[in-house]
Design an enzyme around this catalytic site. Sequence first.
Site, short mmCIF file in Angstrom:
data_model
loop_
_atom_site.label_atom_id
_atom_site.label_comp_id
_atom_site.label_asym_id
_atom_site.label_seq_id
_atom_site.Cartn_x
_atom_site.Cartn_y
_atom_site.Cartn_z
N LYS A 156 -11.53 -1.78 8.06
CA LYS A 156 -11.63 -0.72 7.04
C LYS A 156 -11.23 -1.35 5.70
O LYS A 156 -10.06 -1.58 5.43
CB LYS A 156 -10.69 0.45 7.33
CG LYS A 156 -10.95 1.61 6.35
CD LYS A 156 -9.72 2.41 6.01
CE LYS A 156 -9.06 2.07 4.69
NZ LYS A 156 -9.84 2.20 3.47
N SER A 179 -6.36 7.84 4.65
CA SER A 179 -5.80 8.93 5.44
C SER A 179 -6.63 9.22 6.69
O SER A 179 -6.08 9.65 7.71
CB SER A 179 -5.61 10.18 4.58
OG SER A 179 -6.83 10.49 3.96
N GLU A 200 1.39 -7.35 5.87
CA GLU A 200 1.57 -8.22 4.70
C GLU A 200 1.75 -7.27 3.53
O GLU A 200 0.80 -6.64 3.09
CB GLU A 200 0.34 -9.13 4.56
CG GLU A 200 0.62 -10.35 3.72
CD GLU A 200 0.44 -10.08 2.25
OE1 GLU A 200 1.42 -9.65 1.61
OE2 GLU A 200 -0.67 -10.29 1.76
P1 NDP Z 1 -2.31 1.10 -0.15
O1 NDP Z 1 -1.26 0.49 0.68
O2 NDP Z 1 -2.40 2.59 -0.22
O3 NDP Z 1 -3.77 0.60 0.28
C1 NDP Z 1 -4.05 -0.50 1.09
C2 NDP Z 1 -5.04 -0.12 2.19
O4 NDP Z 1 -4.43 0.83 3.06
C3 NDP Z 1 -6.32 0.55 1.69
O5 NDP Z 1 -7.39 0.17 2.51
C4 NDP Z 1 -6.00 2.02 1.88
O6 NDP Z 1 -7.16 2.85 1.99
C5 NDP Z 1 -5.26 1.99 3.19
N1 NDP Z 1 -4.43 3.16 3.47
C6 NDP Z 1 -3.97 4.11 2.60
N2 NDP Z 1 -3.26 5.03 3.27
C7 NDP Z 1 -3.27 4.69 4.58
C8 NDP Z 1 -2.71 5.25 5.77
N3 NDP Z 1 -1.99 6.37 5.74
N4 NDP Z 1 -2.90 4.60 6.93
C9 NDP Z 1 -3.60 3.45 6.99
N5 NDP Z 1 -4.18 2.90 5.91
C10 NDP Z 1 -4.01 3.49 4.71
O7 NDP Z 1 -2.16 0.51 -1.60
P2 NDP Z 1 -2.53 1.20 -3.01
O8 NDP Z 1 -3.95 0.97 -3.25
O9 NDP Z 1 -2.06 2.62 -3.06
O10 NDP Z 1 -1.61 0.34 -4.01
C11 NDP Z 1 -0.29 0.77 -4.27
C12 NDP Z 1 0.68 -0.39 -4.35
O11 NDP Z 1 0.64 -1.13 -3.16
C13 NDP Z 1 0.36 -1.42 -5.44
O12 NDP Z 1 0.83 -1.02 -6.67
C14 NDP Z 1 1.09 -2.62 -4.90
O13 NDP Z 1 2.44 -2.55 -5.23
C15 NDP Z 1 0.94 -2.48 -3.39
N6 NDP Z 1 -0.18 -3.31 -2.86
C16 NDP Z 1 0.14 -4.47 -2.23
C17 NDP Z 1 -0.88 -5.29 -1.81
C18 NDP Z 1 -0.59 -6.59 -1.12
O14 NDP Z 1 -1.40 -7.49 -1.22
N7 NDP Z 1 0.48 -6.71 -0.38
C19 NDP Z 1 -2.28 -4.98 -2.03
C20 NDP Z 1 -2.51 -3.70 -2.66
C21 NDP Z 1 -1.47 -2.91 -3.06
P3 NDP Z 1 -7.86 3.57 0.74
O15 NDP Z 1 -7.22 3.07 -0.50
O16 NDP Z 1 -9.26 3.18 0.90
O17 NDP Z 1 -7.69 5.04 0.92
#
Ligand code: NDP
Length: 475
Positions: free
Chosen positions: A170, A204, A245
Amino acid sequence: MRNQTKHFINGEWVESTGSDTIDVINPATEEVMGTISSGTEEDLDKAVKAARAVFPTFSKSSKEQRIEWLQKIAEGYKARKEELIEVMTDELGAPLSVSEEVHYPAGLGHFKQAARSLKDFSFIEDRGRHTLIKDSIGVSGLITPWNFPTNQAATKIASAIAAGSPVVLKPASKTPFAAMILAEIIDEAGLPAGAFNLVNGTGSVIGNGISSHPDIDFVSFTGSGGVGEKIMQNGAETIKKVALELGGKSPIVVLEDADVKEAAKTALSNIMTNTGQVCSAGTRVLIPQSMKEEFEKTIVAMLPDFPVGDPRKEGIATGPLVSEDQWETVQSYIEKGEKEATLLAGGTGKPEGLEKGYYARPTIFTDVSQDAVIAQEEIFGPVTTIFTYEDLDQAIEMANDTIYGLAGYIVGKDPDAIRHVATNIRAGRIKINDAKTDFNGPFGGYKQSGIGREWGDFGIEEYLEVKSVHGLPSS
Ligand code: NDP
């Protein structure tokens, strides 16, 4: 416009069982650049079933066959170079040069490395009084973020294929199109139907569905700490293995004998590359007290070397943030910083002349205290913080004063000091001066930066179970 509303399930592009869609926004123009399906639980279920069905044969495929698949994927990836670069620039906002020099080779590097690692990888080892057999873990659910569209997906997919573990991916709904090109490349490489599936949708529904699906054995997630926590909780119900990660607040330790210009360049490239949206970015710069004045002057003077602007324009180093939400988050941290530290450059609002697009002003704070919010929380934008230290032991203590432990950086010359700092920073990856990235070097974090390791042979191990066999007759 890219209207790509199909999922890739069981070797075919198929319509979603639902009708909801998600618009993908180009962060530089704020305009819709394409549409994907907002997948349903039924779509996910179909993908998991396809992966489950192919597991018995895919997990028994030979090492040579897997190497061939990985090599074919690498070739297919190279053939789509221009398109991948363009798509990442449009969906993420990465300048064309960054898409070409950072994102494109990162994705390619993982497929090539997995093939290389596999050549020397032993799935069966004689350990004296027992034999160790390494088995594919089962069906793996991969949830990726938007900040490195090819890198994040490629490291997980390449390791899974190398281990013979079928996957359901996903991608982040903000940046799905590079992953969809990857799906086409993988399709052409001739993997059996069901070994690779891609279901688009929201976190979600599809993300949550993956972490709680009873027929998924392993979840590999990259993203925020909050979602990582949720995935662990969901996974606990069916005792899934979970690899996370997550974020970081990595230190850059500048040694006394460092070239001040090199140190300033390292500090800036850490927050300007990918607009600071890098989990392993060095965002806390620790400098000797005696260097403070010179370092501050140098880093501010160097800012124009990293021009911010339209990612499609030549000579631009830093594009917009990925979304309006991310822009708001970064703004709120800058506001906090203005109250708790000295603003050396930048600040809230958009850079002059860049009113359209989610552009932020590169921002430098100094006189930051260790307990400030901007010293402790991941900002994920073009914002850095400067601290001073009296001696190396204090620098190490400050470097480790964080809930995170993803990376660390050292700038300087003295080999003893470098070794001392490198061995004492509690983080999964240390980069010294301008050392080149080794795709076989494990990537992952200590503490709240995550669980597990990706990349190279350590990445492959994540997708395997180990079995110890006692008394195995020799063949
Ligand atoms: P998220 O953790 O929300 O998103 C990462 C992935 O998780 C996306 O594919 C998202 O889907 C998915 N996701 C969201 N909610 C769920 C859930 N309940 N269960 C399973 N998967 C889920 O990151 P954000 O985009 O909100 O970014 C917010 C903060 O996260 C950033 O400011 C940064 O600090 C951190 N971040 C860290 C990263 C890293 O490389 N470690 C990468 C990105 C963000 P979708 O968005 O499609 O709904």
